[in-house]
Design an enzyme around this catalytic site. Structure first.
Site, PDB file in Angstrom:
ATOM      1  N   ASP A  34       0.860  -1.193   0.000  1.00 12.03           N
ATOM      2  CA  ASP A  34       0.000   0.000   0.000  1.00 12.03           C
ATOM      3  C   ASP A  34       0.890   1.236   0.000  1.00 12.03           C
ATOM      4  OD1 ASP A  34      -3.258   0.264   0.890  1.00 12.03           O
ATOM      5  OD2 ASP A  34      -2.043   2.090   0.952  1.00 12.03           O
ATOM      6  N   SER A 118     -16.196  -1.791 -10.254  1.00 15.56           N
ATOM      7  CA  SER A 118     -17.219  -1.076  -9.485  1.00 15.56           C
ATOM      8  C   SER A 118     -18.506  -0.941 -10.277  1.00 15.56           C
ATOM      9  CB  SER A 118     -16.669   0.319  -9.160  1.00 15.56           C
ATOM     10  OG  SER A 118     -17.708   1.189  -8.807  1.00 15.56           O
ATOM     11  N   ALA A 119     -19.604  -0.787  -9.553  1.00 15.96           N
ATOM     12  CA  ALA A 119     -20.895  -0.500 -10.199  1.00 15.96           C
ATOM     13  C   ALA A 119     -20.877   0.869 -10.875  1.00 15.96           C
ATOM     14  CB  ALA A 119     -22.009  -0.562  -9.164  1.00 15.96           C
ATOM     15  N   TYR A 149     -13.717   8.221 -12.257  1.00 17.13           N
ATOM     16  CA  TYR A 149     -13.583   6.926 -11.563  1.00 17.13           C
ATOM     17  C   TYR A 149     -14.161   5.757 -12.379  1.00 17.13           C
ATOM     18  CZ  TYR A 149     -14.353   3.512  -7.761  1.00 17.13           C
ATOM     19  OH  TYR A 149     -14.378   2.386  -6.970  1.00 17.13           O
ATOM     20  N   ASN A 178     -21.441  -0.714  -3.609  1.00 16.42           N
ATOM     21  CA  ASN A 178     -21.214  -0.143  -2.267  1.00 16.42           C
ATOM     22  C   ASN A 178     -20.943  -1.135  -1.142  1.00 16.42           C
ATOM     23  OD1 ASN A 178     -21.924   2.638  -2.985  1.00 16.42           O
ATOM     24  ND2 ASN A 178     -23.956   1.762  -3.321  1.00 16.42           N
ATOM     25  N   GLU A 191     -15.104   9.016   2.946  1.00 14.58           N
ATOM     26  CA  GLU A 191     -16.058   8.026   3.432  1.00 14.58           C
ATOM     27  C   GLU A 191     -17.301   7.947   2.545  1.00 14.58           C
ATOM     28  OE1 GLU A 191     -15.083  10.769   4.792  1.00 14.58           O
ATOM     29  OE2 GLU A 191     -16.764  11.931   5.551  1.00 14.58           O
ATOM     30  N   LYS A 200     -22.411  10.959  11.434  1.00 16.43           N
ATOM     31  CA  LYS A 200     -23.244  12.145  11.690  1.00 16.43           C
ATOM     32  C   LYS A 200     -24.240  11.875  12.828  1.00 16.43           C
ATOM     33  CE  LYS A 200     -22.952  13.855   6.937  1.00 16.43           C
ATOM     34  NZ  LYS A 200     -23.695  14.157   5.705  1.00 16.43           N
ATOM     35  N   THR A 221     -31.853   5.713  -4.305  1.00 14.09           N
ATOM     36  CA  THR A 221     -31.856   4.327  -3.813  1.00 14.09           C
ATOM     37  C   THR A 221     -30.505   3.657  -4.076  1.00 14.09           C
ATOM     38  OG1 THR A 221     -32.904   3.743  -5.914  1.00 14.09           O
ATOM     39  CG2 THR A 221     -34.337   3.867  -3.977  1.00 14.09           C
ATOM     40  N   ARG A 222     -30.139   2.762  -3.178  1.00 16.75           N
ATOM     41  CA  ARG A 222     -28.865   2.035  -3.292  1.00 16.75           C
ATOM     42  C   ARG A 222     -29.001   0.658  -2.635  1.00 16.75           C
ATOM     43  NH1 ARG A 222     -27.970   5.964  -5.675  1.00 16.75           N
ATOM     44  NH2 ARG A 222     -26.153   7.293  -5.794  1.00 16.75           N
TER      45      ARG A 222
END
Ligand code: NAD
Length: 328
Positions: A34, A118-119, A149, A178, A191, A200, A221-222
């Protein structure tokens, strides 16, 4: 298995840390690489070869791939919507990581290569309604991915395909939807929604604030996948040598407002919601169609959002208290 050595690129990150824990438990010898100093890694294991190097460079990738059987590429300069909408060039530079890792994998005769897509590769026109039709793998084309991205991910997927076709490298690509869970980014700007909402709500609870800010109108929506499911999926993808990009995501759909209410329930508070309509909010609706993953693996992510969010909330709460602890 124990004589096999594997590389986890991005091993200091959220998913890389959890994957490393799993690979160790299965008896693999692991090399984690990393770019961050190790004191910033989410999980560090003493029995793992921990290397700090910038994998955008070919020589670092060559060294990382030396004497390894499998490569898991989870290294990327990324974050939630707040980061990727404002750092498109940085996101696209991750193309160097995957390209140089693929080249090095061939040179060093690596057996198998996993790439975390990724989606965000999916065509934006298919994600304009909150009332979503789950995304099938074919919906990535014609190409209109998330700017920056998503283009990097789509291009890197394509590189994996051509390294398989032209050089016989066993590349496997999963399109993550996600991912959330403990030992991940929960503040600082990178984040994602589940961690940001936990933070939060925790902050409001600890300070007595009555309201929280929510990005967008909250109707978007997710689906969210708990990190244990993504780790199980990654291992299954590489072991089954899946040759085409396939969704790896939960299909339990929820609105952002629904997620906020879930976190409030976990925390035992009820807050006022202040919607910031000019904040980055991503596409209006997105869900994972899991037909193809079930066909390949007879398995799909199934950990319930409420169960995963309870664990995530608990971990972030602990981190929040550590960060805000008053010196005695
Ligand atoms: P993360 O940011 O926690 O981990 C990525 C790691 O890569 C970080 O530790 C970072 O320091 C490292 N890295 C960045 N540039 C590097 C470089 N030049 N050399 C070496 N290391 C470098 O993110 P994550 O959530 O663990 O994501 C892992 C992978 O999964 C990424 O490829 C990401 O795009 C993909 N993904 C994640 C999600 C999600 O919801 N978390 C969703 C879709 C795809």
């Amino acid at each position: 298995m124990s004589d096999k050595k594997v590389l986890v690129a991005g091993g200091g990150g959220f998913i890389g840390g959890h994957l490393t824990a799993q690979l160790r438990s299965e008896g693999f010898k692991v090399r984690c690489v990393d770019v961050k100093p190790t004191d910033q890694w989410y999980q560090v294991f003493d029995d793992v070869e921990n290397v700090v190097a910038d994998l955008k460079y070919l020589d670092a990738c060559q060294a990382a791939c030396e004497s390894v059987d499998d490569v898991y590429n989870l290294a990327a300069d990324m974050g939630g919507m707040g980061f990727i909408e404002n750092n498109k060039a940085l996101c696209m530079l991750s193309v160097l990581i995957n390209t140089h890792l693929l080249q090095s994998a061939i040179e060093k005769k690596v057996g198998r290569f996993f790439y975390a897509s990724s989606a965000c590769v999916y065509n934006g026109d298919k994600q304009v309604c909150e009332d979503v039709i789950p995304l099938k793998e074919e919906d990535a084309y014609p190409a209109l991915p998330e700017d920056g991205y998503g283009w990097e991910k789509l291009f890197s997927e394509r590189m994996c395909r051509h390294f398989r076709e032209d050089f016989g490298l066993h590349t496997t690509v999963a399109r993550f939807h996600n991912v959330y869970g403990p030992f991940g980014t929960w503040d600082g700007g990178r984040e994602k929604a589940p961690a940001a909402i936990c933070r939060k709500v925790i902050h409001a609870k600890e300070t007595g604030a009555k309201e929280i800010e929510i990005w967008g109108d909250g109707k978007q929506t997710r689906s969210f996948m708990y990190v244990d499911d993504v780790v199980t999926g990654i291992r299954k993808f590489i072991e089954n040598d899946i040759a085409e990009p396939v969704n790896l995501g939960s299909d339990e759909l929820i609105t952002i407002n629904g997620l906020v209410e879930m976190v409030e329930e976990i925390a035992g508070v009820k807050l006022e919601h202040n919607h910031n309509l000019s904040a980055p909010k991503g596409v209006n609706g997105r869900n994972s169609d899991n037909t193809l993953i079930k066909k390949y693996l007879n398995w799909a992510p199934g950990i319930k959002l409420r169960d995963g969010m309870e664990k995530t909330y608990e971990w972030i709460h602990g981190e929040y208290l550590k960060k805000h602890a008053q010196p005695a």
